[in-house]
Design a protein around this motif. Structure first.
Motif, PDB file in Angstrom:
ATOM      1  N   ALA A 125       0.857 -12.528 -54.896  1.00 50.45           N
ATOM      2  CA  ALA A 125      -0.404 -12.545 -55.832  1.00 50.45           C
ATOM      3  C   ALA A 125      -0.628 -13.829 -56.359  1.00 50.45           C
ATOM      4  O   ALA A 125      -1.773 -14.470 -56.018  1.00 50.45           O
ATOM      5  CB  ALA A 125      -0.008 -11.543 -57.008  1.00 50.45           C
ATOM      6  N   GLU A 127      -4.012 -16.466 -55.189  1.00 46.03           N
ATOM      7  CA  GLU A 127      -4.791 -16.738 -56.201  1.00 46.03           C
ATOM      8  C   GLU A 127      -4.893 -18.343 -56.585  1.00 46.03           C
ATOM      9  O   GLU A 127      -5.963 -19.041 -56.630  1.00 46.03           O
ATOM     10  CB  GLU A 127      -4.416 -16.162 -57.722  1.00 46.03           C
ATOM     11  N   ASN A 128      -3.814 -18.894 -56.600  1.00 44.06           N
ATOM     12  CA  ASN A 128      -3.574 -20.471 -56.622  1.00 44.06           C
ATOM     13  C   ASN A 128      -4.215 -21.121 -55.456  1.00 44.06           C
ATOM     14  O   ASN A 128      -4.981 -22.084 -55.762  1.00 44.06           O
ATOM     15  CB  ASN A 128      -2.030 -20.894 -56.817  1.00 44.06           C
ATOM     16  N   VAL A 169      -8.589 -18.584 -54.769  1.00 45.46           N
ATOM     17  CA  VAL A 169      -9.595 -18.289 -55.903  1.00 45.46           C
ATOM     18  C   VAL A 169      -9.392 -19.570 -56.697  1.00 45.46           C
ATOM     19  O   VAL A 169     -10.421 -20.327 -56.696  1.00 45.46           O
ATOM     20  CB  VAL A 169      -9.110 -17.168 -56.695  1.00 45.46           C
ATOM     21  N   TYR A 227     -13.990 -14.996 -59.552  1.00 44.97           N
ATOM     22  CA  TYR A 227     -12.883 -14.756 -60.315  1.00 44.97           C
ATOM     23  C   TYR A 227     -12.696 -13.048 -60.489  1.00 44.97           C
ATOM     24  O   TYR A 227     -12.012 -12.266 -60.287  1.00 44.97           O
ATOM     25  CB  TYR A 227     -12.285 -15.295 -61.620  1.00 44.97           C
ATOM     26  N   SER A 286     -12.789 -10.832 -57.140  1.00 44.25           N
ATOM     27  CA  SER A 286     -11.937 -11.697 -56.283  1.00 44.25           C
ATOM     28  C   SER A 286     -11.225 -10.450 -55.159  1.00 44.25           C
ATOM     29  O   SER A 286     -10.871 -10.959 -54.105  1.00 44.25           O
ATOM     30  CB  SER A 286     -10.716 -12.607 -56.636  1.00 44.25           C
ATOM     31  N   LEU A 300     -11.059 -11.132 -51.470  1.00 43.60           N
ATOM     32  CA  LEU A 300      -9.907 -11.417 -50.744  1.00 43.60           C
ATOM     33  C   LEU A 300      -9.729 -10.392 -49.684  1.00 43.60           C
ATOM     34  O   LEU A 300      -9.190 -10.733 -48.428  1.00 43.60           O
ATOM     35  CB  LEU A 300      -8.641 -11.298 -51.520  1.00 43.60           C
ATOM     36  N   SER A 315      -4.380  -8.171 -52.359  1.00 43.63           N
ATOM     37  CA  SER A 315      -5.722  -8.526 -52.848  1.00 43.63           C
ATOM     38  C   SER A 315      -5.745  -7.973 -54.474  1.00 43.63           C
ATOM     39  O   SER A 315      -6.342  -8.884 -55.290  1.00 43.63           O
ATOM     40  CB  SER A 315      -6.938  -8.060 -52.008  1.00 43.63           C
ATOM     41  N   ALA A 364      -3.642 -10.054 -56.574  1.00 36.08           N
ATOM     42  CA  ALA A 364      -4.035 -11.421 -56.759  1.00 36.08           C
ATOM     43  C   ALA A 364      -5.472 -11.429 -57.641  1.00 36.08           C
ATOM     44  O   ALA A 364      -5.609 -12.213 -58.465  1.00 36.08           O
ATOM     45  CB  ALA A 364      -4.536 -12.069 -55.634  1.00 36.08           C
ATOM     46  N   GLY A 365      -6.242 -10.341 -57.474  1.00 38.70           N
ATOM     47  CA  GLY A 365      -7.425 -10.258 -58.472  1.00 38.70           C
ATOM     48  C   GLY A 365      -7.062  -9.989 -60.044  1.00 38.70           C
ATOM     49  O   GLY A 365      -7.680 -10.576 -60.757  1.00 38.70           O
ATOM     50  N   ALA A 411      -6.225 -13.225 -61.205  1.00 35.45           N
ATOM     51  CA  ALA A 411      -7.361 -14.058 -61.142  1.00 35.45           C
ATOM     52  C   ALA A 411      -8.413 -13.957 -62.618  1.00 35.45           C
ATOM     53  O   ALA A 411      -8.539 -14.933 -63.181  1.00 35.45           O
ATOM     54  CB  ALA A 411      -7.988 -13.870 -59.963  1.00 35.45           C
TER      55      ALA A 411
END
Length: 480
Positions: A69, A73-74, A77, A130, A133, A137, A147, A150-151, A154
């Motif tokens: 995640a 994101e890094n 996003v 963001y 996201s 993703l 996704s 990570a969302g 974000a």
């Protein structure tokens, strides 16, 4: 009859030795100028990049999904936002560097404020990326599980986006004046705070992703505040004269150069970012995504060295063009190119010899470690190419060639490298190695073209264009 010939040979040898001595002295002087900028700039870049990388290190010991995640994101996003903000802020490297070289100091503060206006507006435009996201993703091929995780991360990282908007113009403002040590000091202090807080809130207190987001946001804002305190309170030397309505003047031309800078650099950042996205389309992607993310982390750390030289040569070229010294600009390009390639070779050898050991820093998963070790050869080649390519991009920024390089990047990366990577990865079933190997071909082609462009540059003409640029954006606002 032999004596005059011997004397003539001795004279020629002496002339050759004198020329060599003069050249070595010139190389030494130029290297000193470059390292005075590049050294602190490299240290600053490594410290600031390490904020996100260290967050991944701690989160990697929380769980595999959490690592994926934060990595996505890094890389995707925040990576998109970082590329846009750094790229648009890089317009200041051209304008501030040439204005400083020409002695037009007060325009540096005006330029920085104009860049703040543009980048803060850009940050507002990027907020929906963001917020939305997770579906974005998934559209890019990430699994629903990765996704969604990570969302969530974000959303918590939106404050970092606005820190980017202020940070990059500040850095270009300071770099143009060669005030790079203050950036290094601020970044070092914040990095120490970040490591301690990350350990405390992510692992010790068990806050997991929430703790990681809190610490990363706080650290980026501490970087911004520390640099602003230096500019506002301690030292400006006439470059900062306070806030001014001139920040809203001549924005159209400024936006055009900022967009050209953003497109040029974003195409480079997104290219490597796409490796992670495309890897998400493979069967059972969790292990490959974690492995490629770790490799991109290592590549990112090494890339910070090249970015330091990118900043140094951009400052040297823009300053010398602003001062109308085309010979000094040309010589600086030669010295930094040789230096960066030597460092790239050393970094490549270091990665090859430690490929079994460095994955332990990022994960305790044995399968991920094995996959990282397999990818280390490709990582080494990428590191070598990335030692020269960003430096030549720095030359382009210092001279104001952003629009030309943007076209080169599109052709090499997205018309050549990306299709080859997809073909090798999926059609010929080479997996992540094929994807990455094909995309390395794009980097190689781009580097070759940049070398040709640089060798064929008419530096006298670049001096004339720098003078015109300073008149265009400085002359109309020279009187307040």
């Amino acid at each position: 009859m032999e004596t005059p010939l011997i004397e003539e040979d001795q004279e020629q040898n002496q002339v050759t030795r004198n020329k060599s001595s003069v050249l070595l002295k010139q190389v030494g002087e130029e290297s000193k100028k470059l390292w005075n900028i590049a050294g602190p700039a490299i240290f600053t870049a490594i410290c600031q990049y390490s904020l996100g990388a260290i967050t991944q290190v701690f989160v990697g010991h929380v769980g595999t999904l959490e690592l994926a995640a934060v990595s996505v994101e890094n890389s995707v996003v925040a990576g998109l936002a970082f590329g846009v903000m750094l790229g648009m802020g890089s317009a200041l490297e051209t304008l501030c560097g040439q204005a400083f070289g020409a002695g037009n100091l007060r325009m540096l503060g005006i330029y920085m404020q104009r860049s703040w206006v543009i980048l803060l507006c850009t940050a507002l435009v990027l907020v929906p990326v963001y917020v939305f996201s997770p579906p974005l993703l998934r559209l890019l091929g990430q699994t629903a599980q990765i996704s969604d995780a990570a969302g969530v991360f974000a959303l918590w990282m939106i404050p970092q986006l606005f820190a980017y908007a202020l940070n990059f113009p500040i850095q270009k403002f300071l770099q143009a004046q060669r005030k790079v040590m203050v950036m290094a000091y601020v970044s070092a202090i914040v990095l120490v705070i970040h490591v301690v807080l990350s350990w405390l809130v992510t692992l010790k207190l068990g806050w997991g992703l929430v703790g990681a987001a809190f610490t990363l946001n706080l650290s980026w804002w501490l970087v911004v505040l520390g640099q602003l305190l230096y500019i506002f309170i301690w030292k400006s030397d006439g470059a900062w004269t306070g806030f001014s309505l001139l920040a809203f003047a001549d924005l159209y031309g400024f936006v055009k150069l900022s967009l050209a800078s953003a497109i040029m650099l974003c195409l480079e950042f997104w290219y490597l970012m796409l490796i992670i996205v495309i890897t998400g389309h493979l069967k059972n992607p969790l292990i490959p995504v974690d492995a490629i993310s770790i490799c991109m982390n290592i590549n990112g750390w090494d890339l910070m060295i090249a970015i330091g030289f990118n900043a140094a040569i951009s400052v040297r070229v823009s300053n010398e063009l602003g001062a109308s010294d085309h010979q000094a600009a040309k010589f600086a390009v030669k010295v930094v190119s040789v230096t960066s390639v030597i460092i790239g070779l050393i970094a490549m050898l270091l990665i090859m010899t430690t490929r079994i050991y460095f994955p332990v820093l990022f994960t305790s998963n044995v399968e991920v470690m094995k996959e990282v070790s397999k990818l280390s050869i490709l990582l080494g080649v990428t590191v070598l190419l990335n030692s020269l390519q960003p430096v030549l991009s720095g030359v382009a920024i210092g001279a104001g060639w952003q629009a030309i390089i943007a076209y080169v990047n599109i052709a090499c990366y997205y018309i050549v490298g990306l299709p080859i990577g997809l073909l090798l990865g999926f059609k010929f079933d080479f997996g992540v190695e094929g994807i990455w190997g094909g995309m390395i071909g794009g980097i190689l082609l781009q580097t070759i073209i940049l070398v040709i462009i640089t060798l064929r540059t008419d530096w006298k003409r670049e001096v004339s264009q720098a003078e015109n640029r300073i008149k265009k954006w400085g002359g109309s606002t020279g009187q307040d």
